[in-house]
Design an enzyme around this catalytic site. Structure first.
Site, PDB file in Angstrom:
ATOM      1  N   TYR A 235      24.380  35.095  45.286  1.00  0.00           N
ATOM      2  CA  TYR A 235      24.866  36.150  44.394  1.00  0.00           C
ATOM      3  C   TYR A 235      23.928  36.329  43.191  1.00  0.00           C
ATOM      4  CZ  TYR A 235      28.114  39.504  42.513  1.00  0.00           C
ATOM      5  OH  TYR A 235      28.658  40.680  42.057  1.00  0.00           O
ATOM      6  N   LEU A 270      37.172  36.503  42.107  1.00  0.00           N
ATOM      7  CA  LEU A 270      38.546  36.688  42.567  1.00  0.00           C
ATOM      8  C   LEU A 270      38.542  37.296  43.961  1.00  0.00           C
ATOM      9  CD1 LEU A 270      40.491  38.363  39.673  1.00  0.00           C
ATOM     10  CD2 LEU A 270      41.064  36.262  40.832  1.00  0.00           C
TER      11      LEU A 270
END
Ligand code: NAD
Length: 393
Positions: A235, A270
């Site tokens: 990421y 999340l």
């Protein structure tokens, strides 16, 4: 029709209208249980307003600040044979609740990357709101057509420079095995920046500014994720991270242009429709859920957004980092929290998945995104997939 979850890999191809509506009401109830935000915005445009962080932004603006909201999203309407996408039901439920509370809410269902949707948003603001004092940019999309050239760009989730091998959880088969992701080519990196970078955010702000619909003290915010060691290779330091770096450039350019005060906000990891598609993330999120729930620091989208408004956007003492980003990932990135995850990470196997991690919580949250597993909903009942909604398209 009887609507039960149809999960294929990391997506669920249907959604439950009443389950989605109950989720929206639950988020509204959370916001109503918090103190109102007196200094908050009163006219808000949310781009990417139907699910995840964008929906939570819209709910916070409306129900904590009493704001009139215009939402833009790209969702599938229902047919007689198929349910709508979850975001469609969420947006319909949001509008119904906002109207019931006497709050203005309108929505545009179309491609936010296009010039025509931007023009529709401007027209709607002129007709109904005059100007806006907050623009939230919360798009997550796998592809984007450049409105100027018509070229379609696709994003990739790949490391940069060298291949990356990591433990990965197959959320469908509950298998844990190593996956190797090959590095992105230069062209793939450029395409990912085109899709998820700051260019479209800037185009929105340019178009809104040129049309005179940005209020004098207008703010704008776009969302990013940074993470830590475990997720950096896929990421933070990967193609998506490169695209997100471009948001920092765009924020500076927007602020310098004088159109609005622009910030990037760093939010926590999340379960959303977007994050479940990223390799390594489901396992990381299952671990962070476990650790943060034990610590009492767990938050969902709505808790993060309420904090973003109160501790970031509408306070005189915002928590900014050296790049002028608003940091809402402070709890996730606490040294002790990350250390616990790093310790658990190598020990997780398919056999101990439900003990060492909160994969149960992950699965529940994943299904909930589509309106499933929601208390009080009868999933065996015959359910009408059509809902009332008057979105512009
Ligand atoms: P999401 O998939 O839940 O929401 C995406 C939204 O974008 C939806 O409203 C969808 O309708 C809309 N959208 C997608 N393509 C569109 C298009 N072409 N035109 C109009 N609308 C379109 O995603 P999310 O996880 O809430 O992500 C929102 C932002 O938050 C992203 O920038 C993401 O990188 C960032 N973020 C996410 C996380 C996370 O863990 N989920 C963490 C930090 C930051």
């Amino acid at each position: 029709m009887i609507i039960q979850p149809k999960v294929r890999g990391f997506i669920c191809t249907n959604a439950h209208p009443q389950g989605c509506a109950a989720n929206v009401r639950e988020q509204i109830a959370y916001i109503q249980s918090q103190p109102a935000i007196e200094k908050g915005p009163k006219r808000v445009l949310v781009v990417g307003a139907s699910t995840g962080y964008g929906l939570a932004s819209r709910i916070t603006a409306a129900f904590a600040c009493g704001a009139k909201t215009l939402g833009v999203f790209f969702e599938k309407p229902p047919t007689d044979k198929r349910t709508a996408s979850a975001g469609y039901y969420n947006a319909a439920a949001f509008e119904a609740e906002a109207h019931r509370a006497g709050l203005y809410a309108r929505s545009i269902n179309g491609d936010a990357f296009s010039d025509s949707v931007k023009a529709q948003a401007i027209e709607t603001i002129k007709e109904d709101l005059g100007q806006v004092d907050l623009v939230v940019y919360s798009l997550a999309s796998p592809r984007r057509t450049d409105p100027k050239t018509g070229t379609l760009y696709s994003s990739v989730l790949k490391p940069i420079g060298k291949s990356y091998t990591a433990k990965n959880l197959n959320t469908d088969k509950l298998e844990i095995s190593d996956i190797t992701v090959e590095p992105a080519s230069e062209e793939e990196i450029t395409s990912t920046v085109k899709v998820m970078g700051g260019e479209d955010w800037e185009l929105w702000m340019q178009a809104l500014g040129d049309a005179g619909v940005l209020a004098e003290n207008c703010k704008t915010v776009a969302y990013t994720y940074i993470g830590d060691k475990l997720t950096w290779p896929i990421y933070g330091h990967a193609t998506i991270g490169k695209a997100k770096e471009d948001l920092d450039r765009a924020a500076r350019a927007i602020s310098t242009s004088g159109r609005a005060a622009a910030n990037v906000a760093v939010l926590k990891a999340l379960v959303t429709q977007s994050s479940s598609a990223i390799p390594v993330m489901p396992l990381y999120i299952s671990l962070i859920y476990k650790v943060m729930k034990e610590e009492g620091t767990h938050e969902g989208c709505i808790e993060q957004l309420y904090r973003l408004f109160t501790e970031g956007l509408y306070t005189d003492t915002p928590r900014l980092d050296g790049h002028n980003r608003l940091r809402m990932d402070d709890r996730e990135l606490r040294r002790e929290t990350q250390a616990k995850i790093e310790k658990l990470w190598p020990a997780v196997t398919a056999e101990n998945l439900f003990d060492l991690t909160d994969f149960k919580g992950y699965q529940e949250d994943f299904l909930k995104l589509f309106g499933f597993g929601v208390e009080g909903i009868d999933y065996n009942a015959d359910t009408e997939p059509q809902v009332e909604a008057e979105f512009r398209a």
